[in-house]
Design an enzyme around this catalytic site. Structure first.
Site, PDB file in Angstrom:
ATOM      1  N   LYS A 266       0.859  -1.190   0.000  1.00  0.00           N
ATOM      2  CA  LYS A 266       0.000   0.000   0.000  1.00  0.00           C
ATOM      3  C   LYS A 266       0.891   1.233   0.000  1.00  0.00           C
ATOM      4  CE  LYS A 266      -3.082   2.599   3.085  1.00  0.00           C
ATOM      5  NZ  LYS A 266      -3.722   2.624   4.415  1.00  0.00           N
ATOM      6  N   ASP A 271      -2.965  10.377   3.738  1.00  0.00           N
ATOM      7  CA  ASP A 271      -4.357   9.944   3.866  1.00  0.00           C
ATOM      8  C   ASP A 271      -5.132  10.900   4.759  1.00  0.00           C
ATOM      9  OD1 ASP A 271      -6.732   8.569   3.937  1.00  0.00           O
ATOM     10  OD2 ASP A 271      -6.033   7.079   5.389  1.00  0.00           O
ATOM     11  N   LYS A 278     -10.418  12.232   8.884  1.00  0.00           N
ATOM     12  CA  LYS A 278      -9.798  11.911  10.162  1.00  0.00           C
ATOM     13  C   LYS A 278      -9.893  13.110  11.108  1.00  0.00           C
ATOM     14  CE  LYS A 278      -6.422   8.755   8.063  1.00  0.00           C
ATOM     15  NZ  LYS A 278      -6.841   7.514   8.728  1.00  0.00           N
ATOM     16  N   ASP A 289       1.596   6.580   5.604  1.00  0.00           N
ATOM     17  CA  ASP A 289       0.612   5.564   5.210  1.00  0.00           C
ATOM     18  C   ASP A 289       1.080   4.758   4.012  1.00  0.00           C
ATOM     19  OD1 ASP A 289      -1.738   4.303   5.886  1.00  0.00           O
ATOM     20  OD2 ASP A 289      -3.019   5.590   4.672  1.00  0.00           O
ATOM     21  N   ASP A 348     -12.367   6.447   4.383  1.00  0.00           N
ATOM     22  CA  ASP A 348     -11.105   6.266   5.108  1.00  0.00           C
ATOM     23  C   ASP A 348     -10.671   4.798   5.123  1.00  0.00           C
ATOM     24  OD1 ASP A 348      -8.885   7.108   6.520  1.00  0.00           O
ATOM     25  OD2 ASP A 348      -9.866   6.973   8.473  1.00  0.00           O
ATOM     26  N   GLU A 350      -9.589   3.256   2.570  1.00  0.00           N
ATOM     27  CA  GLU A 350      -9.121   3.384   1.180  1.00  0.00           C
ATOM     28  C   GLU A 350      -7.984   2.442   0.833  1.00  0.00           C
ATOM     29  OE1 GLU A 350      -5.698   4.783   2.974  1.00  0.00           O
ATOM     30  OE2 GLU A 350      -7.763   5.144   3.578  1.00  0.00           O
ATOM     31  N   ARG A 352      -7.473  -0.693   1.447  1.00  0.00           N
ATOM     32  CA  ARG A 352      -7.931  -1.985   0.926  1.00  0.00           C
ATOM     33  C   ARG A 352      -8.411  -1.863  -0.521  1.00  0.00           C
ATOM     34  NH1 ARG A 352     -12.201  -2.108   5.754  1.00  0.00           N
ATOM     35  NH2 ARG A 352     -10.366  -1.080   6.608  1.00  0.00           N
TER      36      ARG A 352
END
Length: 503
Positions: A266, A271, A278, A289, A348, A350, A352
């Site tokens: 990833k 993010d 968030k 991230d 959030d 995202e 996956r």
């Protein structure tokens, strides 16, 4: 770094610091009497009095006043009880040595290799742990302060005192150095601010890595992703001015392109959470991230250096997750590269989505075995804390082989279950094949299990490194910030993997 392959004695080595392992039963060690006699200091009495500490990971440094010696300092490393000393403890002790060398700005060192050998840890292993620990411990985070004018200090020369085969010892140190360098490179990527490490910059880094190690490389830009129909990564990217990238590196170490191990990372470079935004505190640190991508690139660096006779692929889906008038929203339905549709319940969740397209692409490019890595969920921290990586798998034998590698590197991994009931909740949607956020309970399982919906029967391991990718404070093997977790384990896994493990 210059590694001296000559075998110096105590009277011939010239160095900033001589590093010595000590324990309470030190008198049983070969050449201890010669060491004491040469340096002419009451070392044994200081050990007895506790001025030189022998407890595990204790560091004691003293100046050398012998006119015969060309050593400026002695640095004693406490080993505790040699019979119970573990590789993890020894590596961490060397990490503290690295911190000491960095703090005291030493550029040359001599390692008395035999002083670190135990019944369970041969010198050939101890020297690898020394290189890993010292270089990882000495790592510092790059800063952008205009007031900082202190020149960087790096270890320039390493000598060994040993009765072992010097070629084997030097080779072991070089392997440890390769591993540590890759970890530190991954750390630097994680620590890079989001405005300095965009998806395109991450792709440029991968291209340079490919040039250095003669990997096959492919970078897909936004137009190509649109043409291929990678709707999941494109959905995450919709709110951004920065284009996404799908990065693929291929290393062919076997004669035929088969039994390919695919690492999928990833690479979300920042993010915000999108419209499921968030909190103010939660936004800080989201430059990291892309820790999964960093782990893949670090592992590929080691593979490029050591050239194992295995086939390895690294695939990274990279974008940021921003907010704009065009950003994707809760209640949207998107179509992935696999053709499966997803109802978006949480923007959030995202990572996956990015991984869904990335693992599908890795399979299409020939990956026969998959390991995905992601800073995926806060749920893994709730379940396991900050010191354990959470794992899911669809193939126990494959996972057990991986677990052996993690035990060797000291990077703790804990398997969680993925049941049919979990899968049913991921597949529960009135309007799409899947939903991307079934709930906060079992969060880590649902996040990883969602990725599992795209791997089919391919042997697969999911690693959630949300807790372990970033250190909240200094620790024995490094500073606060990116850890480079799983770089060493991935590379060790490839190195140790046998055909039996791939059945």
């Amino acid at each position: 770094m210059y590694i001296n392959k000559n075998i110096p004695n105590f009277d011939s080595v010239a160095t900033d610091v001589l590093i010595v392992g000590v324990s309470k039963n030190q008198n049983n060690m070969a050449n201890w009497d010669q060491f004491i006699e040469f340096f002419g200091q009451p070392i044994e009495q200081w050990i007895k009095d506790g001025d030189i500490q022998t407890t595990a990971k204790a560091i004691t440094k003293i100046p050398v006043y012998s006119s015969k010696a060309k050593v400026k300092r002695l640095l004693f490393v406490g080993l505790g009880n040699r019979k119970t000393l573990t590789p993890d403890t020894l590596r961490e002790a060397f990490g503290l040595v690295g911190k000491t060398l960095q703090k005291t700005r030493k550029v040359s060192m001599t390692l008395w290799v035999d002083s670190f050998e135990t019944e369970e840890i041969p010198a050939s292993d101890a020297v690898i742990m020394a290189a890993e620990g010292i270089m990882m411990g000495a790592y510092t985070v790059e800063n952008y302060k205009t007031t900082s004018n202190v020149a960087e200090v790096a270890l320039e020369e390493v000598n060994f005192i040993t009765h072992q085969d010097i070629e084997e010892i030097a080779a072991g140190f070089e392997v440890g150095e390769i591993y540590a360098t890759a970890v530190n490179e991954a750390r630097s990527l994680i620590n890079k601010p989001g405005n300095m490490l965009t998806s395109s910059k991450l792709a440029e880094y991968a291209v340079e890595l490919a040039k250095q190690y003669d990997f096959e490389v492919e970078i897909l830009d936004k137009a190509q992703l649109e043409e291929l129909g990678m709707g999941a990564i494109l959905a995450v990217n919709k709110g951004s001015k920065e284009e996404p990238r799908m990065i693929t590196l291929k290393y062919q170490g076997a004669e035929n392109w088969e039994d390919v191990i695919g690492f999928v990372g990833k690479g979300v470079t920042f993010d915000t959470g999108g419209y499921s935004i968030k909190s103010k505190a939660g936004l800080v640190g989201m430059k990291g991230d892309m820790g999964g991508a960093a782990a893949v690139l670090g592992a590929m660096r080691i593979i490029g250096e050591l050239r194992p006779n295995k086939n390895v692929m690294g695939v990274i889906g990279s974008t940021d997750n921003m907010i704009s008038g065009g950003a994707f929203k809760p209640d949207d339905v998107i179509t992935t590269y696999s053709g499966k549709t997803i109802e978006i319940l949480n923007t959030d969740a995202e990572g996956r989505l990015v991984l869904a397209d990335a693992v599908t692409y890795a399979k299409q490019q020939g990956a026969n075995y998959l390991i995905d890595l992601a800073t995926l969920t806060g749920g893994v921290i709730t379940a396991l804390g900050y010191d354990k990586t959470g794992a899911l798998t669809n193939n126990q034998e494959f996972f057990d082989a991986f677990l052996k590698a993690s035990a060797e590197t000291g990077e703790f991994v804990w398997q969680l279950p993925l049941t049919e009931n979990d899968k049913k909740r991921i597949r529960k949607s009135d309007i799409a094949d899947l939903n991307n956020s079934p709930g906060s309970d079992g969060h880590m399982i649902f996040g990883g299990g969602f990725v599992g919906e795209f791997v089919g029967d391919t042997p697969w391991i999911h690693l959630d490194i949300a807790g372990t990718s970033d250190a909240l404070s200094d620790y024995d093997l490094g500073p606060k910030g990116g850890t480079g977790v799983m770089v060493r384990t991935l590379a060790t896994f490839v190195e140790r993997l046998t055909q039996e493990d791939l059945k």
